[in-house]
Design an enzyme around this catalytic site. Structure first.
Site, mmCIF file in Angstrom:
data_model
loop_
_atom_site.group_PDB
_atom_site.id
_atom_site.type_symbol
_atom_site.label_atom_id
_atom_site.label_comp_id
_atom_site.label_asym_id
_atom_site.label_seq_id
_atom_site.Cartn_x
_atom_site.Cartn_y
_atom_site.Cartn_z
ATOM 1 N N CYS A 1 0.823 -1.225 0.000
ATOM 2 C CA CYS A 1 0.000 0.000 0.000
ATOM 3 C C CYS A 1 0.853 1.269 0.000
ATOM 4 C CB CYS A 1 -0.899 -0.009 1.237
ATOM 5 S SG CYS A 1 -1.809 1.536 1.456
ATOM 6 N N LYS B 1 -10.899 -7.367 6.284
ATOM 7 C CA LYS B 1 -10.533 -6.591 7.463
ATOM 8 C C LYS B 1 -10.645 -7.408 8.752
ATOM 9 C CE LYS B 1 -12.528 -2.643 5.013
ATOM 10 N NZ LYS B 1 -11.321 -2.161 4.366
ATOM 11 N N VAL C 1 -5.698 0.791 5.903
ATOM 12 C CA VAL C 1 -4.310 0.910 6.334
ATOM 13 C C VAL C 1 -3.699 2.103 5.592
ATOM 14 C CG1 VAL C 1 -3.957 -1.495 6.950
ATOM 15 C CG2 VAL C 1 -3.558 -0.797 4.578
ATOM 16 N N GLU D 1 -5.123 7.806 8.695
ATOM 17 C CA GLU D 1 -4.915 8.798 7.633
ATOM 18 C C GLU D 1 -3.404 9.056 7.515
ATOM 19 O OE1 GLU D 1 -6.722 10.011 5.190
ATOM 20 O OE2 GLU D 1 -8.286 8.705 5.962
ATOM 21 N N SER D 2 -2.865 8.638 6.384
ATOM 22 C CA SER D 2 -1.410 8.636 6.239
ATOM 23 C C SER D 2 -0.748 9.991 6.493
ATOM 24 C CB SER D 2 -1.032 8.103 4.855
ATOM 25 O OG SER D 2 -1.667 8.832 3.839
HETATM 26 N N1 LIG Z 1 -6.816 8.306 2.963
HETATM 27 C C1 LIG Z 1 -6.216 7.090 3.439
HETATM 28 C C2 LIG Z 1 -6.243 6.037 2.338
HETATM 29 C C3 LIG Z 1 -5.730 4.678 2.785
HETATM 30 C C4 LIG Z 1 -6.139 3.550 1.832
HETATM 31 O O1 LIG Z 1 -6.972 3.735 0.925
HETATM 32 N N2 LIG Z 1 -5.544 2.358 2.055
HETATM 33 C C5 LIG Z 1 -5.937 1.194 1.277
HETATM 34 C C6 LIG Z 1 -4.793 0.276 0.934
HETATM 35 S S1 LIG Z 1 -3.616 1.028 -0.140
HETATM 36 C C7 LIG Z 1 -6.916 0.365 2.094
HETATM 37 O O2 LIG Z 1 -6.771 0.196 3.282
HETATM 38 N N3 LIG Z 1 -7.925 -0.170 1.410
HETATM 39 C C8 LIG Z 1 -8.920 -1.033 1.992
HETATM 40 C C9 LIG Z 1 -10.244 -0.868 1.294
HETATM 41 O O3 LIG Z 1 -10.283 -0.218 0.240
HETATM 42 O O4 LIG Z 1 -11.249 -1.390 1.818
HETATM 43 C C10 LIG Z 1 -4.811 7.386 3.935
HETATM 44 O O5 LIG Z 1 -4.207 8.376 3.450
HETATM 45 O O6 LIG Z 1 -4.303 6.689 4.822
#
Ligand SMILES: N[C@@H](CCC(=O)N[C@@H](CS)C(=O)NCC(=O)O)C(=O)O
Length: 260
Positions: free
Chosen positions: A25, A52, A65, A77-78
């Site tokens: 990710c 999850k 994540v 939130e990254s």
């Molecule tokens: N806005 C979030 C986006 C995080 C995100 O989209 N992570 C993806 C993996 S790259 C995730 O956990 N996806 C799970 C899903 O779509 O259900 C951040 O900046 O942390």
């Protein structure tokens, strides 16, 4: 989905600072890079955000994540995590934020630009489908993406190598994970379209600056330590390229929305 191909044994010891991560990710990679840059001790916990586990959902109801647990207190939130790591561990150097308030605020403008412009355009380009978007849709998506990259690059310190000049900072962290995933356009979408050295025409200067930054990013230790071999990413990105991925990001992109 397979477990982390990159060194799954590292950082497996119990620690009060836990990073819930998916090895593939790019959002995770942001927080992970900051931990590595600052040598902050942490525990790496691999989870699959597409199936999850309750350990993740109990910390982050959105089940995304990266998620961080700090003395059992959840954060996500990254970009928030990156700022938090700076604030929580000021003694862990180098600081990845400039001291000058103006420069720091300006870095936030261009960090925000990555999330609001570059990543959505990256996904529109990657998820482009000829039957739905028409033959000219591909060059439109490519141009839109490259246009945002140029705008970001023009805002860089002219000498470099980093966005702000000689010091690596959070604005570099914000885009680095996507920069090292741009090979997917060569594999799946007929080419990224950034001109080769000397072939950029009127944009040569901006692309020369981009290449300098991009090379520096690829060589950065914290980037290398948080990446896997390219072949591991291909099945995941194939699903985006075919526009069948069911992640929140893929769905948001199809619906014309921004980063989830
Ligand atoms: N806005 C979030 C986006 C995080 C995100 O989209 N992570 C993806 C993996 S790259 C995730 O956990 N996806 C799970 C899903 O779509 O259900 C951040 O900046 O942390």
């Amino acid at each position: 989905m397979q477990a982390s191909p990159n060194n799954p044994q590292a950082h497996s010891t119990e620690h009060s600072l836990k990073l819930y991560a998916g090895w593939f990710c790019p959002f995770v990679q942001r927080a992970w890079m900051v931990l590595e840059e600052k040598k902050t001790p942490y525990q790496y916990i691999e989870v699959n955000p597409y199936h999850k586990p309750t350990s993740l959902l109990s910390l982050n109801p959105r089940g995304l994540v990266p998620t961080l647990a700090y003395n059992n207190q959840p954060l996500y939130e990254s970009t928030v995590l990156c700022e938090f790591l700076e604030d929580a561990f000021p003694e862990h150097t180098p600081s990845l934020r400039p001291a000058d308030p103006y420069v720091r605020a300006r870095a936030r403008i261009w960090t925000d630009f990555v999330g609001s412009r570059i990543i959505p355009a990256y996904h529109r380009f990657l998820q482009y489908q000829p039957t739905r978007d028409g033959a000219e849709g591909l060059s439109k998506a490519r141009e839109e993406f490259l246009g945002h990259l140029k705008e970001w690059t023009r805002a860089m310190d002219p000498v470099g190598p980093w966005f702000l000049g000689g010091d690596f900072s959070l604005v570099d962290v914000a885009l680095a994970p996507w920069a090292v995933r741009m090979f997917v356009f060569d594999v799946f979408k007929g080419g990224l379209g950034i001109p080769e050295e000397g072939k950029g025409g009127e944009d040569e200067e901006v692309w020369a600056r981009w290449r300098k930054w991009s090379r520096a990013v690829e060589e950065r230790k914290s980037v290398r330590e948080t990446m896997s071999e390219r072949e591991h990413y291909l099945p995941i990105y194939q699903r985006y390229a075919d526009d069948v991925a069911q992640s929140e990001m893929a769905k948001a992109s199809r619906a014309g929305r921004g980063v989830p």
